[in-house]
Design an enzyme around this catalytic site. Structure first.
Site, PDB file in Angstrom:
ATOM      1  NE  ARG A   1       0.406   1.261   3.300  1.00 47.73           N
ATOM      2  CZ  ARG A   1       1.411   2.076   3.482  1.00 47.73           C
ATOM      3  NH1 ARG A   1       2.652   1.626   3.481  1.00 47.73           N
ATOM      4  NH2 ARG A   1       1.246   3.362   3.675  1.00 47.73           N
ATOM      5  N   GLY A   2       0.257   2.427   0.032  1.00 50.20           N
ATOM      6  CA  GLY A   2       1.020   3.665  -0.106  1.00 50.20           C
ATOM      7  C   GLY A   2       0.930   4.087  -1.565  1.00 50.20           C
ATOM      8  CB  ALA A   3       0.229   7.380  -3.091  1.00 46.79           C
TER       9      ALA A   3
ATOM     10  NE  ARG B   1      -6.343   1.171  -1.188  1.00 51.65           N
ATOM     11  CZ  ARG B   1      -5.569   1.686  -0.218  1.00 51.65           C
ATOM     12  NH1 ARG B   1      -4.272   1.484  -0.244  1.00 51.65           N
ATOM     13  NH2 ARG B   1      -6.101   2.386   0.761  1.00 51.65           N
TER      14      ARG B   1
ATOM     15  CG  ASP C   1      -3.094   8.351  -0.287  1.00 54.09           C
ATOM     16  OD1 ASP C   1      -2.699   7.228  -0.564  1.00 54.09           O
ATOM     17  OD2 ASP C   1      -3.005   8.840   0.861  1.00 54.09           O
TER      18      ASP C   1
ATOM     19  CG  ASN D   1      -1.964  11.555   3.619  1.00 46.08           C
ATOM     20  OD1 ASN D   1      -1.524  10.701   2.864  1.00 46.08           O
ATOM     21  ND2 ASN D   1      -1.494  11.705   4.849  1.00 46.08           N
ATOM     22  CE  LYS D   2      -4.532   5.533   5.336  1.00 45.07           C
ATOM     23  NZ  LYS D   2      -5.564   4.799   4.544  1.00 45.07           N
TER      24      LYS D   2
HETATM   25  P1  RI2 Z   1       3.015   8.049  -0.223  1.00 46.46           P
HETATM   26  C1  RI2 Z   1      -1.340   5.771   2.668  1.00 46.46           C
HETATM   27  O1  RI2 Z   1      -2.566   5.161   2.412  1.00 46.46           O
HETATM   28  C2  RI2 Z   1      -1.505   7.012   3.492  1.00 46.46           C
HETATM   29  O2  RI2 Z   1      -2.524   7.871   3.109  1.00 46.46           O
HETATM   30  C3  RI2 Z   1      -0.148   7.589   3.357  1.00 46.46           C
HETATM   31  O3  RI2 Z   1       0.005   8.886   3.784  1.00 46.46           O
HETATM   32  C4  RI2 Z   1       0.051   7.368   1.893  1.00 46.46           C
HETATM   33  O4  RI2 Z   1      -0.615   6.141   1.560  1.00 46.46           O
HETATM   34  C5  RI2 Z   1       1.461   7.268   1.621  1.00 46.46           C
HETATM   35  O5  RI2 Z   1       1.692   7.297   0.259  1.00 46.46           O
HETATM   36  P2  RI2 Z   1      -2.735   3.581   2.403  1.00 46.46           P
HETATM   37  O6  RI2 Z   1      -2.365   3.151   0.995  1.00 46.46           O
HETATM   38  O7  RI2 Z   1       2.744   9.502  -0.121  1.00 46.46           O
HETATM   39  O8  RI2 Z   1      -1.874   2.993   3.461  1.00 46.46           O
HETATM   40  O9  RI2 Z   1       4.126   7.680   0.687  1.00 46.46           O
HETATM   41  O10 RI2 Z   1      -4.211   3.415   2.658  1.00 46.46           O
HETATM   42  O11 RI2 Z   1       3.195   7.516  -1.589  1.00 46.46           O
END
Ligand code: RI2
Length: 360
Positions: free
Chosen positions: A55-57, A98, A243, A253-254
């Protein structure tokens, strides 16, 4: 990133491609178990994005690109028409995993654009090269965000972060955690407040694990404690990932990011968002236009963990059928953002102008 596995130090990326297989760290079982798993075709990759194996964008953008490469390789022996139909269906399958992170959609579009050659084999080659390029660009972008963001961190700084925008949310280094890594590497003394980040606890499970691996001092706090520490003057700056960033600088974002941003502003604490080009969506005018993912209600009713013997388990913490709402993200209006940390430098207000100048 450097990880300790079975007493040994090892360099590992969050995910990578080996021919038509994707190899990746299974983020659902960290920090208790470190395991590299495999995704053999684009269908498995789509399922892994949806189920948050990674996970993570940034990471899901790279995974979507690799998923497109897998689809192209799966269709390499088809006729041109059949290839197109198969490839478009794969794009649709990956798009549906997603909805919020911009990186996923950018990666799919880039691979669709790359598939324009005359023959199927030309197209396959171009798509695979594009997917690899996305991964390498992400890696380079996160390193540069680390260097630019480091300039905002003073020796002795206490930094609050939310969720996990670290190496695990990217290929390596991360967005929000990349500047912190750079500062620590340079010898600056930093302390990180890690929000646990209910419901999936990416802060408690993933960010705390990354801090442990790097030997960066941190304190894990419950989400509700962030305001307490900010008001007490124990937080010097906040850095989060994103995100999707709209053209006007609003940030999806989260869930919980918005509250942290408002409390930071109230207490005169700078609030930075670290995000690369792939996370900015210039076609999206404002944050309220971003689709916010709502996830399974059991994520709120239940929690994952291990018992004292280390056995993995999921426990119910509410009424079994408790009525739930579970938005995975929120929108922070740009007025709460002090600046963006990007691979093109630090973007300051007015954001409409600075974002357009950097990325249009
Ligand atoms: P990068 C996460 O979502 C959070 O929103 C976190 O801040 C973001 O992704 C990080 O993504 P999830 O995928 O900015 O865990 O690091 O639901 O790419």
């Amino acid at each position: 990133m450097r990880v300790k596995v079975g007493g040994e130090q090892r360099d590992v990326r969050t995910l990578w491609r080996e021919k038509s297989t994707i190899r990746l760290i299974d983020q659902r079982i960290l920090p208790h178990t470190f395991e590299i798993t495999s995704l053999k075709d684009h269908r498995e990759t789509a399922a892994a994005i949806r189920d948050m194996v990674m996970r993570g964008a940034g990471a899901i953008g790279v995974a979507a690109g690799y998923g497109m490469a897998q689809a192209a390789l799966e269709a390499k022996d088809l006729s041109l028409n059949e290839f197109e139909a198969y490839f478009d269906a794969a794009a649709e399958r990956l798009r549906k995993t997603r909805p919020t992170a911009a990186n996923l959609f950018h990666a799919i579009e880039r691979c669709l654009d790359a598939a324009k050659g005359v023959s199927v084999s030309d197209r396959v080659e171009a798509v695979v090269a594009e997917a690899d390029a996305i991964a390498e660009e992400d890696l380079a972008a996160s390193k540069r965000m680390g260097e630019y963001g480091n300039s905002l961190i003073e020796d002795g700084a206490c930094i609050l972060t939310h969720c996990n925008a670290g190496a695990l949310a990217f290929i390596d280094y991360g967005t929000a955690l990349s500047p912190i890594r750079s500062a620590h590497k340079q010898g600056k003394r930093v302390h990180v407040y890690v929000d646990e980040t209910r419901p999936r606890c990416q802060g408690a499970r993933l960010t705390a694990w990354e801090m442990e691996q790097e030997g960066i001092p941190y304190s894990l706090i419950v989400d509700n404690a962030a305001g307490y520490f900010m008001r007490k003057g124990e937080v010097d700056l906040v850095i989060v990932g994103a995100d999707r960033v709209a053209a006007n600088g609003d940030v999806a974002n989260k869930i919980g990011t918005y509250e942290k941003a408002v409390v930071a502003k109230e207490n005169g604490i700078p609030f930075y968002v670290a995000a690369p080009r792939m996370t900015f969506d210039l076609k999206c005018e404002k944050g309220d236009d971003v689709e916010i993912e709502e996830r399974d209600h059991d994520e709120v009713r239940k929690m994952w963990g291990v018992d004292e013997k280390g056995n993995a388990m999921r426990i119910l913490i509410s009424e079994e059928k408790a009525n739930v709402r579970n938005p995975a993200f929120d929108v922070t209006p740009s007025k709460y953002v002090t600046a963006f940390i990007t691979e093109e430098g630090i973007l300051e207000p007015p954001f409409k102008e600075s974002i357009r100048k950097a990325f249009a």
